[in-house]
Design a protein around this motif. Structure first.
Motif, short mmCIF file in Angstrom:
data_model
loop_
_atom_site.label_atom_id
_atom_site.label_comp_id
_atom_site.label_asym_id
_atom_site.label_seq_id
_atom_site.Cartn_x
_atom_site.Cartn_y
_atom_site.Cartn_z
N ASN A 44 0.81 -1.22 0.00
CA ASN A 44 0.00 0.00 0.00
C ASN A 44 0.84 1.27 0.00
N HIS A 45 2.16 1.11 -0.02
CA HIS A 45 3.06 2.27 0.04
C HIS A 45 4.15 2.16 -1.03
N PRO A 46 3.83 2.53 -2.25
CA PRO A 46 4.84 2.43 -3.32
C PRO A 46 6.05 3.35 -3.12
N GLU A 47 5.95 4.29 -2.19
CA GLU A 47 7.08 5.17 -1.90
C GLU A 47 8.11 4.50 -0.99
N LYS A 48 7.75 3.34 -0.44
CA LYS A 48 8.67 2.55 0.39
C LYS A 48 9.15 1.35 -0.42
N TYR A 49 10.32 0.86 -0.07
CA TYR A 49 10.92 -0.25 -0.80
C TYR A 49 11.28 -1.36 0.18
N LEU A 50 11.03 -2.60 -0.24
CA LEU A 50 11.39 -3.77 0.55
C LEU A 50 12.36 -4.59 -0.29
N ILE A 51 13.57 -4.77 0.20
CA ILE A 51 14.59 -5.52 -0.53
C ILE A 51 14.92 -6.79 0.25
N ASP A 52 14.71 -7.93 -0.41
CA ASP A 52 15.04 -9.23 0.18
C ASP A 52 16.43 -9.61 -0.31
N VAL A 53 17.35 -9.79 0.62
CA VAL A 53 18.75 -10.06 0.25
C VAL A 53 19.12 -11.55 0.30
N ARG A 54 18.10 -12.42 0.38
CA ARG A 54 18.38 -13.86 0.31
C ARG A 54 18.76 -14.26 -1.11
N SER A 55 19.38 -15.41 -1.25
CA SER A 55 19.70 -15.91 -2.59
C SER A 55 18.40 -16.23 -3.34
N ARG A 56 18.47 -16.20 -4.63
CA ARG A 56 17.29 -16.52 -5.44
C ARG A 56 16.79 -17.94 -5.15
N GLU A 57 17.74 -18.85 -4.90
CA GLU A 57 17.37 -20.23 -4.59
C GLU A 57 16.54 -20.32 -3.31
N LEU A 58 16.96 -19.59 -2.28
CA LEU A 58 16.19 -19.59 -1.03
C LEU A 58 14.81 -18.96 -1.22
N VAL A 59 14.74 -17.90 -1.98
CA VAL A 59 13.46 -17.24 -2.24
C VAL A 59 12.53 -18.19 -2.98
N PRO A 96 15.40 2.76 -5.58
CA PRO A 96 14.96 3.63 -4.48
C PRO A 96 15.74 4.94 -4.46
N PRO A 97 15.03 6.07 -4.38
CA PRO A 97 15.74 7.33 -4.20
C PRO A 97 16.43 7.33 -2.83
N ARG A 98 17.47 8.10 -2.69
CA ARG A 98 18.23 8.10 -1.44
C ARG A 98 17.43 8.61 -0.24
N ASP A 99 16.33 9.32 -0.49
CA ASP A 99 15.52 9.80 0.65
C ASP A 99 14.33 8.89 0.96
N ALA A 100 14.26 7.73 0.28
CA ALA A 100 13.15 6.79 0.51
C ALA A 100 13.42 5.89 1.70
N VAL A 101 12.32 5.39 2.29
CA VAL A 101 12.43 4.34 3.31
C VAL A 101 12.70 3.04 2.56
N VAL A 102 13.82 2.40 2.91
CA VAL A 102 14.20 1.13 2.29
C VAL A 102 14.36 0.11 3.41
N ILE A 103 13.54 -0.92 3.35
CA ILE A 103 13.55 -1.97 4.38
C ILE A 103 14.22 -3.20 3.80
N PHE A 104 15.10 -3.79 4.58
CA PHE A 104 15.81 -4.99 4.15
C PHE A 104 15.33 -6.20 4.93
N SER A 105 15.13 -7.32 4.22
CA SER A 105 14.77 -8.58 4.87
C SER A 105 15.68 -9.68 4.35
N CYS A 106 15.70 -10.77 5.09
CA CYS A 106 16.49 -11.94 4.71
C CYS A 106 15.77 -13.15 5.30
N LEU A 107 16.50 -14.11 5.80
CA LEU A 107 15.88 -15.27 6.44
C LEU A 107 15.56 -14.98 7.90
#
Length: 144
Positions: A44-59, A96-107
């Protein structure tokens, strides 16, 4: 002042307990950590970014949190240095622009923290980890 006498160690204990309680409240409301609720609301928030840093295989094996951009940790620094066009072509989403909220996830949170730290180092001041990451997400979504 008091109808009874309080010993000195009691005041020390009271101070320790009060400090601990304050620290817990501060940690729970830390704006530099993403919560499950914030991550769940990402679509619901396209101005925020969620980046999953797991390997493609794990995803592919485990699944993905909706709205995630998959950038394996080993590619992250290179991805952050790409120009907007290259990023969009490779990852299918605006960089993501440098002023955006960027959330990182993994396992489980460790690489999410490392991804957030790396992004902050490169100028994304609102980068933050989702420490619960896939393990919390899948459990709370009933996927485990």
């Amino acid at each position: 002042m008091f109808p009874f006498r309080l010993s000195f160690p009691f005041w020390i204990l009271l101070l320790i307990v009060a400090s601990w309680a304050f620290a817990q409240d501060t940690l729970l409301e830390d704006k530099n950590l993403a919560t499950y609720e914030e991550v769940k609301d990402i679509p619901n928030h396209p101005e925020k970014y969620l980046i999953d840093v797991r390997s493609r295989e794990l995803v592919e094996k485990d699944g993905v949190i909706p709205g995630s951009i998959i950038i394996p940790f080993m590619e992250l620094e290179k991805a952050l240095m790409m120009n907007d066009k290259e990023f969009n072509m490779k990852y299918g989403r605006e960089k993501p622009p440098r002023d955006a909220v960027v959330i990182f996830s993994c396992l489980g949170g460790q690489y999410a923290q490392m991804g957030s730290d790396l992004a902050r180092k490169h100028g994304w001041e609102k980068a933050k980890p989702y420490l619960g990451s896939w393990l919390e997400w899948s459990k709370r979504e009933g996927l485990d």
